[in-house]
Design a protein around this motif. Structure first.
Motif, PDB file in Angstrom:
ATOM      1  N   THR A  96       0.830  -1.195   0.000  1.00  0.00           N
ATOM      2  CA  THR A  96       0.000   0.000   0.000  1.00  0.00           C
ATOM      3  C   THR A  96       0.874   1.259   0.000  1.00  0.00           C
ATOM      4  O   THR A  96       1.898   1.304   0.691  1.00  0.00           O
ATOM      5  CB  THR A  96      -0.907   0.034   1.238  1.00  0.00           C
ATOM      6  N   VAL A  97       0.471   2.257  -0.760  1.00  0.00           N
ATOM      7  CA  VAL A  97       1.185   3.536  -0.763  1.00  0.00           C
ATOM      8  C   VAL A  97       0.866   4.281   0.537  1.00  0.00           C
ATOM      9  O   VAL A  97      -0.293   4.585   0.816  1.00  0.00           O
ATOM     10  CB  VAL A  97       0.773   4.386  -1.981  1.00  0.00           C
ATOM     11  N   VAL A  98       1.900   4.552   1.322  1.00  0.00           N
ATOM     12  CA  VAL A  98       1.707   5.204   2.619  1.00  0.00           C
ATOM     13  C   VAL A  98       2.449   6.530   2.722  1.00  0.00           C
ATOM     14  O   VAL A  98       2.377   7.207   3.744  1.00  0.00           O
ATOM     15  CB  VAL A  98       2.142   4.269   3.768  1.00  0.00           C
ATOM     16  N   GLY A  99       3.172   6.895   1.673  1.00  0.00           N
ATOM     17  CA  GLY A  99       3.901   8.158   1.691  1.00  0.00           C
ATOM     18  C   GLY A  99       4.225   8.592   0.279  1.00  0.00           C
ATOM     19  O   GLY A  99       4.195   7.785  -0.658  1.00  0.00           O
ATOM     20  N   MET A 100       4.542   9.873   0.125  1.00  0.00           N
ATOM     21  CA  MET A 100       4.827  10.405  -1.200  1.00  0.00           C
ATOM     22  C   MET A 100       5.644  11.679  -1.082  1.00  0.00           C
ATOM     23  O   MET A 100       5.601  12.385  -0.065  1.00  0.00           O
ATOM     24  CB  MET A 100       3.527  10.722  -1.937  1.00  0.00           C
ATOM     25  N   VAL A 101       6.404  11.976  -2.141  1.00  0.00           N
ATOM     26  CA  VAL A 101       7.110  13.245  -2.233  1.00  0.00           C
ATOM     27  C   VAL A 101       7.491  13.465  -3.691  1.00  0.00           C
ATOM     28  O   VAL A 101       7.678  12.503  -4.442  1.00  0.00           O
ATOM     29  CB  VAL A 101       8.370  13.274  -1.336  1.00  0.00           C
ATOM     30  N   ALA A 102       7.607  14.736  -4.072  1.00  0.00           N
ATOM     31  CA  ALA A 102       7.995  15.081  -5.433  1.00  0.00           C
ATOM     32  C   ALA A 102       9.100  16.127  -5.398  1.00  0.00           C
ATOM     33  O   ALA A 102       9.299  16.817  -4.391  1.00  0.00           O
ATOM     34  CB  ALA A 102       6.790  15.618  -6.208  1.00  0.00           C
ATOM     35  N   VAL A 103       9.815  16.238  -6.496  1.00  0.00           N
ATOM     36  CA  VAL A 103      10.801  17.297  -6.668  1.00  0.00           C
ATOM     37  C   VAL A 103      10.664  17.817  -8.084  1.00  0.00           C
ATOM     38  O   VAL A 103      10.403  17.058  -9.020  1.00  0.00           O
ATOM     39  CB  VAL A 103      12.235  16.785  -6.396  1.00  0.00           C
ATOM     40  N   THR A 104      10.811  19.132  -8.233  1.00  0.00           N
ATOM     41  CA  THR A 104      10.637  19.739  -9.554  1.00  0.00           C
ATOM     42  C   THR A 104      11.311  21.097  -9.595  1.00  0.00           C
ATOM     43  O   THR A 104      11.896  21.558  -8.604  1.00  0.00           O
ATOM     44  CB  THR A 104       9.138  19.871  -9.893  1.00  0.00           C
ATOM     45  N   THR A 105      11.211  21.747 -10.743  1.00  0.00           N
ATOM     46  CA  THR A 105      11.747  23.100 -10.901  1.00  0.00           C
ATOM     47  C   THR A 105      10.962  24.069 -10.017  1.00  0.00           C
ATOM     48  O   THR A 105       9.739  24.012  -9.975  1.00  0.00           O
ATOM     49  CB  THR A 105      11.623  23.534 -12.372  1.00  0.00           C
ATOM     50  N   PRO A 106      11.621  24.960  -9.305  1.00  0.00           N
ATOM     51  CA  PRO A 106      10.921  25.880  -8.408  1.00  0.00           C
ATOM     52  C   PRO A 106       9.946  26.795  -9.131  1.00  0.00           C
ATOM     53  O   PRO A 106      10.165  27.175 -10.285  1.00  0.00           O
ATOM     54  CB  PRO A 106      12.060  26.697  -7.780  1.00  0.00           C
ATOM     55  N   GLU A 107       8.870  27.142  -8.440  1.00  0.00           N
ATOM     56  CA  GLU A 107       7.909  28.093  -8.992  1.00  0.00           C
ATOM     57  C   GLU A 107       8.513  29.492  -9.081  1.00  0.00           C
ATOM     58  O   GLU A 107       8.178  30.266  -9.975  1.00  0.00           O
ATOM     59  CB  GLU A 107       6.648  28.122  -8.130  1.00  0.00           C
ATOM     60  N   ASP A 108       9.401  29.807  -8.154  1.00  0.00           N
ATOM     61  CA  ASP A 108      10.058  31.117  -8.140  1.00  0.00           C
ATOM     62  C   ASP A 108      11.120  31.161  -9.241  1.00  0.00           C
ATOM     63  O   ASP A 108      12.112  30.434  -9.174  1.00  0.00           O
ATOM     64  CB  ASP A 108      10.703  31.360  -6.773  1.00  0.00           C
ATOM     65  N   PRO A 109      10.951  32.011 -10.241  1.00  0.00           N
ATOM     66  CA  PRO A 109      11.939  32.070 -11.333  1.00  0.00           C
ATOM     67  C   PRO A 109      13.349  32.374 -10.851  1.00  0.00           C
ATOM     68  O   PRO A 109      14.330  31.929 -11.468  1.00  0.00           O
ATOM     69  CB  PRO A 109      11.399  33.202 -12.226  1.00  0.00           C
ATOM     70  N   ALA A 110      13.476  33.111  -9.751  1.00  0.00           N
ATOM     71  CA  ALA A 110      14.792  33.475  -9.244  1.00  0.00           C
ATOM     72  C   ALA A 110      15.577  32.264  -8.739  1.00  0.00           C
ATOM     73  O   ALA A 110      16.806  32.308  -8.653  1.00  0.00           O
ATOM     74  CB  ALA A 110      14.647  34.512  -8.126  1.00  0.00           C
TER      75      ALA A 110
END
Length: 228
Positions: free
Chosen positions: A117-131
């Motif tokens: 069963t999936v009991v946890g999650m996390v993601a990583v991506t390009t920041p929303e802040d352009p800076a």
């Protein structure tokens, strides 16, 4: 031996991930409401409302009734604020998880699995802040099922994000979490994240004293990020 394993997201995890995210966000609504009621601004406002309603109606019961109506209205609005946030996420990046995180550059999505069963999650991506783009990645959508907290899952998921960013030459990882997510704040600060800013995401959030905390983790020994 760990009773869970961390792996990359698969399409069959779709419903479980979306449900886990929604539950994790909505469970914080009562804490946000309690925090609002403890604020001096809320207590002063309710007192003024009681005095004004009592003076206008000449009856303290009507004053109490006005306060009760205000309390219900604020709870409905705070709950709606959380629901709207969930609906926005489910209709944007969590609508097409693979497209948002597995096929996008410098992005990934992991789940923690226990007993199938999936009991946890996390993601990583390009920041929303352009800076921040080009130098940092953003940790997003961290959530662990209530029944599996305290087993190191959040720490392990956070570690996946930090290793991912370091392996790609980024200098930092940034994230945002709400003021009511105290356990999340303790996790991130324990991992070495530093609070770098505080904002209110909307006028209503400012009225109910709701803030978002912004954190940054500077990766030790990271070279400058390559062109993207």
């Amino acid at each position: 031996m760990a009773s869970y394993r961390i792996r990359q997201y698969r399409e069959q995890d779709y419903d479980a991930v979306r449900s886990l995210f929604a539950r994790g966000i909505l469970e914080h609504a009562p804490a946000g409401y309690r925090r609002f009621l403890r604020s001096a601004r809320a207590q002063l406002g309710l007192l003024i409302l009681f005095i004004g309603a009592r003076a206008a109606a000449g009856c303290w019961l009507l004053g109490l009734g006005a306060v009760a109506v205000a309390l219900v209205a604020f709870w409905v609005q705070i709950r709606s604020f959380s629901t709207t946030y969930v609906q926005q996420a489910l209709s944007t990046d969590l609508l097409d998880i693979s497209g948002s995180y597995l096929r996008a550059p410098d992005s990934c999505f992991w789940v923690a699995e226990a007993k199938g069963t999936v009991v946890g999650m996390v993601a990583v991506t390009t920041p929303e802040d352009p800076a921040q783009r080009g130098a940092a990645l953003e940790l997003k959508r961290m959530s662990v099922s209530k029944d599996y907290r305290g087993q190191g899952i959040s720490k392990a998921l956070c570690g996946e994000v930090l290793r991912f960013a370091r392996a790609r030459g980024f200098r930092a990882v940034v994230l945002s979490t709400s003021m009511v997510q105290v356990a999340a704040q303790q996790l991130y600060e324990g991992q070495g994240f530093k609070k770098v800013g505080v904002t209110s995401p909307s006028l209503f959030a400012a009225i109910v004293c709701f803030q978002v905390y912004h954190y940054r983790y500077d990766l030790p020994g990271s070279a400058a990020a390559p062109p993207h």
